[in-house]
Design a protein around this motif. Structure first.
Motif, PDB file in Angstrom:
ATOM      1  N   TRP A 100      35.944 -37.271  33.918  1.00  0.00           N
ATOM      2  CA  TRP A 100      35.206 -36.099  33.442  1.00  0.00           C
ATOM      3  C   TRP A 100      36.130 -34.880  33.380  1.00  0.00           C
ATOM      4  O   TRP A 100      36.092 -34.118  32.415  1.00  0.00           O
ATOM      5  CB  TRP A 100      34.007 -35.830  34.347  1.00  0.00           C
ATOM      6  CG  TRP A 100      33.138 -34.709  33.869  1.00  0.00           C
ATOM      7  CD1 TRP A 100      32.130 -34.784  32.953  1.00  0.00           C
ATOM      8  CD2 TRP A 100      33.200 -33.340  34.275  1.00  0.00           C
ATOM      9  NE1 TRP A 100      31.563 -33.544  32.767  1.00  0.00           N
ATOM     10  CE2 TRP A 100      32.204 -32.641  33.574  1.00  0.00           C
ATOM     11  CE3 TRP A 100      34.004 -32.641  35.171  1.00  0.00           C
ATOM     12  CZ2 TRP A 100      31.993 -31.272  33.737  1.00  0.00           C
ATOM     13  CZ3 TRP A 100      33.791 -31.276  35.332  1.00  0.00           C
ATOM     14  CH2 TRP A 100      32.792 -30.620  34.619  1.00  0.00           C
ATOM     15  N   ASN A 125      35.539 -40.939  38.852  1.00  0.00           N
ATOM     16  CA  ASN A 125      35.081 -39.554  38.816  1.00  0.00           C
ATOM     17  C   ASN A 125      35.339 -38.884  40.152  1.00  0.00           C
ATOM     18  O   ASN A 125      35.571 -39.549  41.165  1.00  0.00           O
ATOM     19  CB  ASN A 125      33.594 -39.474  38.481  1.00  0.00           C
ATOM     20  CG  ASN A 125      33.303 -39.906  37.063  1.00  0.00           C
ATOM     21  OD1 ASN A 125      32.533 -40.831  36.846  1.00  0.00           O
ATOM     22  ND2 ASN A 125      33.915 -39.262  36.091  1.00  0.00           N
ATOM     23  N   TRP A 134      28.912 -37.361  34.067  1.00  0.00           N
ATOM     24  CA  TRP A 134      29.678 -38.336  33.287  1.00  0.00           C
ATOM     25  C   TRP A 134      28.760 -39.403  32.676  1.00  0.00           C
ATOM     26  O   TRP A 134      28.871 -39.740  31.510  1.00  0.00           O
ATOM     27  CB  TRP A 134      30.726 -38.966  34.202  1.00  0.00           C
ATOM     28  CG  TRP A 134      31.378 -40.209  33.693  1.00  0.00           C
ATOM     29  CD1 TRP A 134      31.066 -41.488  34.033  1.00  0.00           C
ATOM     30  CD2 TRP A 134      32.446 -40.309  32.764  1.00  0.00           C
ATOM     31  NE1 TRP A 134      31.875 -42.376  33.385  1.00  0.00           N
ATOM     32  CE2 TRP A 134      32.733 -41.679  32.592  1.00  0.00           C
ATOM     33  CE3 TRP A 134      33.194 -39.371  32.058  1.00  0.00           C
ATOM     34  CZ2 TRP A 134      33.738 -42.124  31.744  1.00  0.00           C
ATOM     35  CZ3 TRP A 134      34.195 -39.823  31.217  1.00  0.00           C
ATOM     36  CH2 TRP A 134      34.457 -41.176  31.060  1.00  0.00           C
ATOM     37  N   PHE A 141      32.342 -38.100  26.522  1.00  0.00           N
ATOM     38  CA  PHE A 141      33.394 -37.703  27.442  1.00  0.00           C
ATOM     39  C   PHE A 141      34.647 -38.551  27.257  1.00  0.00           C
ATOM     40  O   PHE A 141      35.764 -38.045  27.348  1.00  0.00           O
ATOM     41  CB  PHE A 141      32.905 -37.758  28.896  1.00  0.00           C
ATOM     42  CG  PHE A 141      31.876 -36.705  29.219  1.00  0.00           C
ATOM     43  CD1 PHE A 141      32.097 -35.366  28.923  1.00  0.00           C
ATOM     44  CD2 PHE A 141      30.686 -37.063  29.819  1.00  0.00           C
ATOM     45  CE1 PHE A 141      31.157 -34.396  29.221  1.00  0.00           C
ATOM     46  CE2 PHE A 141      29.729 -36.098  30.129  1.00  0.00           C
ATOM     47  CZ  PHE A 141      29.960 -34.763  29.831  1.00  0.00           C
TER      48      PHE A 141
END
Length: 154
Positions: A100, A125, A134, A141
């Motif tokens: 992210w 993440n 996310w 993304f």
């Protein structure tokens, strides 16, 4: 005396150039996220296990390899062999940095407990809050992160 002055100026220029190179090099981030005090990729977790066991599994010091300047650990000799045969398949995307954050044109640590395998690729993440963001738009993304990588570490 004139030669000494010329020598001092030349040395000063060389030192300034060296400092600039060191400064530029120091600002680049490594291609694989590791902590400041360790060279372990994915904090020592077995990246193959995300695909085979569908969960984070700590690697073992007996089953290690070096790849892209980091140490990778695995649960078993079989997982180590699978990684060695195709490290790009099993390496987390964006070097294990938070996917992210890379999508946001930045970097942050990737947490081995906040993970997703999507279209055969592993993404990490930063934490549970970031992973919730996310998961709402993985495709979007990923598209953004793919455009930003590897520029965010250079």
């Amino acid at each position: 005396m004139n030669n000494l002055l010329h020598y001092k100026k030349a040395c000063g220029s060389v030192i300034a150039a060296m400092l600039m190179i060191v400064s530029l090099h120091a600002s680049a981030k490594p291609p694989i996220y590791t902590t400041f005090f360790s060279d372990l990729a994915v904090a020592g977790y077995d990246t193959v296990a995300y695909f085979t066991e569908h969960k984070p599994v700590k690697g073992n010091k007996r089953f290690v390899t070096e790849y892209k300047g980091a140490e990778w650990r695995f649960k078993s000799a079989d997982n180590l062999a699978m990684f060695k045969a195709d490290p790009e398949k099993y390496s987390p995307q964006y070097g294990g940095y938070c996917a992210w954050a890379v999508a946001m044109n930045d970097t942050a640590k990737g947490d081995p407990h906040q993970w997703t395998v999507h279209d055969g690729k592993l993404y990490l993440n930063y934490d549970t809050d970031i992973q919730a963001k996310w998961l709402k738009d993985k495709e979007g993304f990923i598209n953004s992160a793919d455009k930003n990588w590897p520029g965010v570490i250079q």
